[in-house]
Write an enzyme that holds these catalytic residues in place. Structure first.
Site, short mmCIF file in Angstrom:
data_model
loop_
_atom_site.label_atom_id
_atom_site.label_comp_id
_atom_site.label_asym_id
_atom_site.label_seq_id
_atom_site.Cartn_x
_atom_site.Cartn_y
_atom_site.Cartn_z
CG HIS A 1 82.59 -59.08 23.03
ND1 HIS A 1 82.09 -59.10 21.75
CD2 HIS A 1 81.56 -58.73 23.84
CE1 HIS A 1 80.80 -58.78 21.80
NE2 HIS A 1 80.46 -58.55 23.06
CG ASP B 1 82.22 -62.74 35.50
OD1 ASP B 1 82.31 -63.84 36.07
OD2 ASP B 1 82.83 -61.72 35.89
CD GLU C 1 83.15 -63.27 39.47
OE1 GLU C 1 82.72 -62.10 39.42
OE2 GLU C 1 83.35 -63.97 38.46
#
Ligand code: FAD
Length: 550
Positions: free
Chosen positions: A106, A171, A291
């Site tokens: 990723h 996240d 956040e």
């Protein structure tokens, strides 16, 4: 020494003749303890489907094809491969063989690729996940041992069975343990617990010399801290021991909107500093997660105001947005874990913590979800985008930055206000982190200010702009942003640079010297993670790596 070309021929012959073949001579120089060369070769594939998959990553910007892919069954397979590669390098100065561990691929810029080298598909390393709720004799705190290729989602599932969970997250949880620990691993818990690399108790690592070493802050600390945030340069993480805490059952999840960047950042900074104040002044406690998100003032369901409420009907018309709002809006996302039997106490605490904030009173949204649902929230977005062909099929020219607090207003003026236009195609995250939660001994690089911001510009190259057009223009835009950032003293998170000079600048002169020294010590032949482009296989660099340090 059999070359990899020789092994490839052997595999092709095997395919053609459907015969078992031994890598004659392959044991020379190779072989981790206990792994026969023949066994190792049986776990290496040169097949084009394996090679193609290893040449791809989430970013879809770079494609560097390896010669082959190893599917390790044991740590010894990895030791054996690295030793064989080292031997190939030592026996031939022209050998360019390199090794890259691939977690979940990723990365956005080919970081887990290895042109003409060997990619290790870490997901097949069969070590599993062991949860130790009481710790053990050496380590009397709750921890989990997970193989480097395990995904965080599986670590969460395993630990929750014991009512426990790691403290610090990303996240998105479909990332590997080794992949995020090679960077830092940040999310809304980082302000309290530090990045994931600040929550590791011990690592098992195969160095670039093929040594298998268990390290921790007290045992072989130089290797331990080198590897954490080390961009895969010093060793392959085969197992990580992660600190656990008691997991809450439920989470109160809150989004509070702002029209003004100054109030948005001021409130976030207040929220991340209340931990210290609470201890001293008996003030409100702290949220577990903070956040901030920048959205566009339009009705785009993914990054416009419609993306803010948990129930879409709660904000379905622009008439609810204040008339004086500009082209950008902001929201702070907060979470507080609680026990459902004690909901009243949680609500009182949350009310107290929200009281000093300056969000728009009519634009606050809340949801109550399980802790698992909260931590796995991005997966729902993934499923929705995936069903529309808008997830893994697109290119993702993302940039992630760590912006010093003193520069965040300038960043807003010069980047958000000037360059982010109405059609920014992806999420934008902006949230502050406390420097004292980051360990300077680790390899991760961060600005030298007490508070700095994670700014993530997560664009997708949408096909609507025409093939390649939006990707090219977004990459150009990113270069402009990076040049502004350079002047503002920002650091790249998940950094990508192309020359040693740029890397030296990234690390700063002391940091660079330490990084090079660690490379000399742990991977002197520059075998590991070649596509980070830090140490090219170039005689000058190798000579530098092998030279005694000043
Ligand atoms: P890979 O891409 O497979 O590898 C990354 C690097 O680590 C490569 O250099 C590779 O060689 C090396 N590596 C991999 N495994 C090992 C190992 N076992 N030992 C040594 N080196 C290894 N990051 C955050 O911090 N916070 C976030 O909230 C966050 N959200 C994300 C959401 C999405 C949708 C995506 C795509 C990425 C996100 N990231 C986030 C970035 C992510 O943490 C990094 O890209 C991470 O490296 C990806 O993990 P991976 O397992 O896919 O690693």
């Amino acid at each position: 020494m059999v070359g990899w070309g020789g092994v490839r021929e052997q595999e092709e012959e095997e395919e053609e003749e459907e015969e078992e073949g031994g890598g004659e001579g392959g044991g020379e120089g190779g072989g981790g303890d206990g792994v026969l060369w023949e066994d190792l070769v049986s776990r290496i594939s040169f097949h084009h489907t394996a090679v193609d998959a290893a040449a791809r990553d989430w970013g879809s910007v770079k494609r560097l094809a390896p010669a082959a892919v190893l599917y390790p069954e044991s740590v010894d397979d990895i030791v054996s491969l690295v030793r064989t590669t080292t031997a190939a390098r030592l026996s031939s100065s022209s050998s360019n063989l390199t090794v890259a561990a691939k977690g979940h691929g990723h990365s956005v810029n080919g970081q887990a690729q290895a042109l003409d080298g060997i990619v290790i598909e870490m997901s097949t390393l069969a070590l599993g996940i062991q949860v130790m709720p009481e710790g053990d004799a050496d380590c009397p705190v709750a921890f989990v041992d997970a193989a480097g290729g395990e995904l965080w989602i599986d670590v969460l599932k395993a630990t929750l069975k014991h009512g426990l969970a790691p403290r610090s997250w990303t996240d998105y949880l479909y990332l590997s343990v080794g992949g995020t620990l090679s960077n830092a691993g940040v999310s809304g818990q980082t302000f309290r617990h530090g990045p994931q690399i600040s929550n590791v108790l011990q690592l098992e690592v195969v160095t670039g010399k093929g040594e298998l070493i268990i390290c921790s802050p007290s045992k072989q600390p130089d290797l331990f801290f080198a590897v954490l945030g080390g961009l895969g340069q010093f060793g392959i993480i085969t197992r990580a021991r992660i600190l656990l805490e008691r997991a809450p059952q439920q989470v109160r999840w809150i989004r509070a909107m702002y029209t003004d960047f100054q109030s948005f950042t001021r409130d976030q900074e207040m929220l991340i500093s209340t931990q210290k104040k609470a201890a001293v002044e008996d003030a409100a406690g702290t949220f577990d997660y903070v956040e901030g998100i920048v959205i566009i003032n339009n009705d785009n369901p993914y990054n416009g105001w419609k993306s803010v409420p948990f129930a879409p009907q709660e904000l379905n018309s622009s008439s609810m947005i204040p008339k004086d709002a500009g082209s950008l809006l902001y929201y702070i996302e907060l979470a507080k874990g609680y026990d459902p039997n004690n909901i009243h106490a949680m609500e009182q605490e949350v009310e107290k913590m929200l009281a000093p904030l300056n969000y728009i009173p009519s634009l606050i949204f809340t949801a109550d979800v399980s802790y698992f649902q909260f931590l796995n929230r991005v997966h729902d977005v993934e499923l929705s985008l995936s069903s529309q062909g808008l997830w893994e099929t697109l290119s993702h020219p993302w940039i992630n930055l760590l912006v010093p607090r003193s520069a965040i207003s300038d960043f807003d003026e010069q980047v958000f206000q000037q360059l982010i236009c109405q059609d920014f195609s992806g999420p934008i995250l902006v949230y502050p982190l406390n420097k004292h939660k980051w360990d300077k001994r680790a390899s991760a690089v961060f600005p030298d200010e007490d508070v700095f911001y994670l700014v993530a510009l997560l664009r997708n190259a949408l096909p609507s702009a025409g093939p390649g057009v939006s990707l090219r223009s977004q990459i150009d835009d990113n270069s402009k942003i990076l040049s502004i950032c350079h002047h503002l003293g920002c650091k790249q998170y998940l950094p990508t640079y192309n020359t040693p000079e740029q890397w030296e600048q990234h690390f700063g002169s002391d940091g660079w010297e330490n990084f090079v020294r660690r490379k000399q010590t742990f991977d002197p032949h520059a075998i590991l993670a070649p596509s980070q482009n830090i140490f090219q296989r170039d005689d000058q660099i190798l000579a530098q790596l092998r030279a005694p340090m000043r």
